[in-house]
Every structure is written in structure tokens, then in C-alpha cells.
Design a protein around this motif. Structure first.
Motif, PDB file in Angstrom:
ATOM      1  N   LEU A   1     -14.757  -2.586   4.437  1.00  0.00           N
ATOM      2  CA  LEU A   1     -13.756  -1.984   4.719  1.00  0.00           C
ATOM      3  C   LEU A   1     -13.868  -2.222   6.648  1.00  0.00           C
ATOM      4  O   LEU A   1     -14.946  -1.856   7.114  1.00  0.00           O
TER       5      LEU A   1
ATOM      6  N   GLU B   1       0.642  -1.071   0.186  1.00  0.00           N
ATOM      7  CA  GLU B   1      -0.201   0.057  -0.016  1.00  0.00           C
ATOM      8  C   GLU B   1       1.069   1.108  -0.018  1.00  0.00           C
ATOM      9  O   GLU B   1       1.830   1.472   0.966  1.00  0.00           O
TER      10      GLU B   1
ATOM     11  N   PHE C   1     -12.182  -1.385  10.210  1.00  0.00           N
ATOM     12  CA  PHE C   1     -11.437  -0.435  11.031  1.00  0.00           C
ATOM     13  C   PHE C   1     -11.524  -0.859  12.571  1.00  0.00           C
ATOM     14  O   PHE C   1     -12.467  -1.187  12.873  1.00  0.00           O
TER      15      PHE C   1
ATOM     16  N   THR D   1     -18.183  -1.103   1.070  1.00  0.00           N
ATOM     17  CA  THR D   1     -17.604  -0.041   0.185  1.00  0.00           C
ATOM     18  C   THR D   1     -18.690   0.458  -0.778  1.00  0.00           C
ATOM     19  O   THR D   1     -18.364   1.639  -1.296  1.00  0.00           O
TER      20      THR D   1
ATOM     21  N   VAL E   1      -8.170   6.474   8.352  1.00  0.00           N
ATOM     22  CA  VAL E   1      -9.666   5.899   8.074  1.00  0.00           C
ATOM     23  C   VAL E   1     -10.049   7.103   6.515  1.00  0.00           C
ATOM     24  O   VAL E   1     -10.567   6.231   5.742  1.00  0.00           O
TER      25      VAL E   1
ATOM     26  N   THR F   1      -8.333   6.164   3.566  1.00  0.00           N
ATOM     27  CA  THR F   1      -8.906   4.916   2.931  1.00  0.00           C
ATOM     28  C   THR F   1     -10.056   5.369   2.335  1.00  0.00           C
ATOM     29  O   THR F   1     -10.478   4.849   0.890  1.00  0.00           O
ATOM     30  N   LEU F   2     -11.199   6.098   2.949  1.00  0.00           N
ATOM     31  CA  LEU F   2     -12.352   6.330   2.128  1.00  0.00           C
ATOM     32  C   LEU F   2     -12.288   6.978   1.146  1.00  0.00           C
ATOM     33  O   LEU F   2     -13.103   6.865   0.110  1.00  0.00           O
TER      34      LEU F   2
ATOM     35  N   TRP G   1     -11.086  -5.360   1.735  1.00  0.00           N
ATOM     36  CA  TRP G   1     -11.618  -4.729   0.654  1.00  0.00           C
ATOM     37  C   TRP G   1     -11.874  -5.422  -0.631  1.00  0.00           C
ATOM     38  O   TRP G   1     -12.676  -4.948  -1.442  1.00  0.00           O
TER      39      TRP G   1
ATOM     40  N   TYR H   1     -12.321   5.261  -2.149  1.00  0.00           N
ATOM     41  CA  TYR H   1     -13.583   4.671  -2.634  1.00  0.00           C
ATOM     42  C   TYR H   1     -14.680   5.762  -3.003  1.00  0.00           C
ATOM     43  O   TYR H   1     -15.687   5.097  -3.382  1.00  0.00           O
TER      44      TYR H   1
END
Length: 327
Positions: free
Chosen positions: A258, A195, A260, A298, A268, A271-272, A253, A275
Motif C-alpha cells: 500500500l 473502487e 500513500f 499488507t 488511509v 483502506t487499512l 495492492w 486489510y
């Protein structure tokens, strides 16, 4: 219907990029010609461009009169109404620029020129590489493939990718290497996740072992990870400590979820943002360290934002379709 929606999104993204670039200064002759050509290709292009330009003008007015957004400025720092309005106007301007351009990063010609395979926000894609290895790209991700006679090299340009490397067997003797930021990950087994983290990366071993290495302070640092082990590295900081992570949770994912568990709100949000078509921005830096736990689908991240803001007792405002501000 899905393909029609995707095409409309692509046109909107391209229009927003052109408007933002025009606001940044005069276009070069080549860029001007490219814009004219794009506008003349289809009526939808010009309509999207005019709508994006109108939205940009409306947002520019907020610099002078931020209206209800004035209340988003933290009240813990006393300031005159004029200074508060100016500050909020500046924040809005920056959010629009950052939100518009970063959200539409895959319209960036430099990234497009570098990437061999890429995904849009919210999109997943599986790519089979020339040697039979498979790269599963997460949302807003991009890779460049650079195979030669010495090694099978893949450069991670953005996002997150689940790699299943074809083994070194038979006629295939070249190592499989993923370059991300300042480090390199070599497959000693088959499956692992890398990542992107700007000038570094998070690397997670899924199956068998992987080696993560980089040069730091003039010396080589390296570590071998076994399944379920993860390490993070950064430019100037070198390799971090090896951590244990639940593989099913870390790769949820791939199944449209997702997960957490006590994660920083800042992480967070990062990551969001991969998407969603719009950007989420934390206005108050102190909120970034608040902890978030939850499981979110997602395909329904608006619900995720509502749940997070409710649980943390914080507010949110949206400038559709560009930015959602958490404060």
C-alpha cells in the motif's frame, strides 16, 4: 495451517455477528432457529459464541466505567467527569457495534445474498467471468454478475476491483459495464479499476480507454478516461474533475503493498480497514485531515499503524479484536 486459521476466523466472525444481533433486540423465530442450528453444528461454534458473549458483556461494562478509555476524550471541551464517562461509554458502545458489524460485513446475510463473488478482509481473489473477463477482487470486496443478451453487467457491491474486460470481438458484441453507486463505467479498452465509495466510486483507467457516465440533476454527465486518468463521482455531486494518477502506485495492492503520498488519514484508515480483521476508528474528527505518506506491506499492518501514529504524534488504544482507536 492457513486453512485452519481461516476457518477459526470465520467461526469467530459468525459468533460475533450473532452476539451483536442479539444485543440489538429479539430474534425472529426463523433467526432463533438458525442460531440454534448453528450452535449445535459443532462444539467450536458454541465455544466461540460464549467467548464473544463474554467479551460483549465486558465491553458493555465500559459504558458505566470506561476506565483508561476516559482519557481518550479530547480535553479541549471541558466537561464534568460524569459527562465525560457517559460520552466515552457511548463512544465505546458505538465503536463496538460499528466495529463488530462493519468489520464482519461479509457475514451480513443481505450482502451474501447479493454477491456472486466476495473476499474477506485481507484476502485477494481473481475470478474469471463467463465471457472470459477477469475480475481481481481486493480485500473486503464483493461483486454481482448480471450478464444478459444486451450487455455484460457487473455490480460492484463493496471494495475495489481490477477489471480486465474481454474485448468486443467476433461473436461478442455486448458492452462490458461496471455499475457502482450512481454511475456506470463502460470498457472501451480492457483494463480499469473501480473502487466503491458508498454512493459513488473512484474509477481509474489502466489500459486503453473507459467511459464513465451517470445522471446528475436531470442531465447525463460522462467523461472518457485514458490510461493513468482517474475520476471520482458521488450522488448529488456528479462527476468530479479528471486527475492523473500513477498506475503502479494505485495498483500496488495487487503486489501486497500500500502506497500513500500525502493522503488524508481518514482515507488511509478506510483502506487499512479492508486489510485487517479489526476496525480502525479515528476518535477526533480533526485528525482525519492530517496527511500521511509511506509504503506499507499488507501482511504487516500493525507496523503501519505504529509508524503512522509515531509520525503524526498521535495515540492509539485497542479493544482486541474489535477496534483500534486513534486519538
Amino acid at each position: 495451517m492457513g486453512s485452519i486459521d481461516n476457518r477459526a476466523h470465520e467461526i469467530e466472525l459468525r459468533a460475533a455477528e450473532w452476539v451483536a444481533r442479539l444485543d440489538g433486540g429479539p430474534l425472529s423465530p426463523a433467526e432463533s432457529a438458525c442460531l440454534r442450528e448453528w450452535l449445535e453444528e459443532e462444539p467450536e461454534h458454541r465455544a466461540a459464541f460464549e467467548e464473544a458473549a463474554a467479551t460483549w458483556r465486558e465491553l458493555s461494562l465500559l459504558r458505566r466505567d470506561p476506565g483508561p478509555l476516559r482519557d481518550l476524550v479530547p480535553r479541549t471541551r471541558p466537561a464534568s467527569p460524569v459527562r465525560r464517562a457517559v460520552r466515552v461509554g457511548a463512544i465505546v458502545a458505538l465503536l463496538v457495534l460499528a466495529g463488530g458489524m462493519a468489520r464482519y460485513q461479509f457475514g451480513d446475510p443481505w450482502l451474501l445474498a447479493s454477491a456472486d463473488h466476495r473476499t474477506a478482509p485481507g484476502e485477494l481473489r481473481s475470478v474469471t467471468l463467463p465471457d472470459g473477463s477477469v475480475a481481481e477482487l481486493g480485500p473486503a470486496s464483493a461483486i454481482a454478475v448480471d450478464f444478459d443478451s444486451a450487455e455484460r453487467r457487473v455490480r460492484l457491491l463493496a471494495g475495489e476491483v481490477f477489471f480486465t474486460a474481454a474485448p468486443r470481438a467476433g461473436d461478442e458484441t455486448r458492452p462490458f459495464v461496471v455499475e457502482a453507486g450512481v454511475g456506470r463505467t463502460m470498457a472501451l479498452g480492457t483494463q480499469f479499476v473501480v473502487e466503491d465509495e458508498g454512493e459513488g466510486a473512484d474509477v481509474l483507467a489502466i489500459e486503453h480507454q473507459i467511459e464513465v457516465a451517470l445522471d446528475h440533476a436531470g442531465a447525463r454527465q460522462d467523461v472518457v478516461l485514458s490510461p493513468g486518468q482517474e475520476v471520482r463521482y458521488r450522488r448529488g455531486l456528479g462527476l468530479g474533475r479528471v486527475r492523473t494518477r500513477d498506475v503502479a502506485t494505485a495498483t500496488a495492492w495487487r503486489r501486497g503493498m500500500l502506497v500513500f503520498s500525502g493522503s488524508r488519514l481518514g482515507e488511509v484508515v478506510e483502506t487499512l480497514n479492508r486489510y485487517r480483521r479489526g476496525r480502525i476508528v479515528i476518535l477526533d474528527g480533526g485528525l482525519a485531515d492530517r496527511r500521511v505518506s509511506g509504503v506499507f506491506a499488507t501482511n504487516d499492518l500493525d507496523d503501519a499503524i505504529e509508524t503512522i501514529t509515531a509520525e503524526l504524534g498521535i495515540g492509539s488504544r485497542s479493544i482486541y479484536p474489535f477496534v483500534t482507536v486513534l486519538y
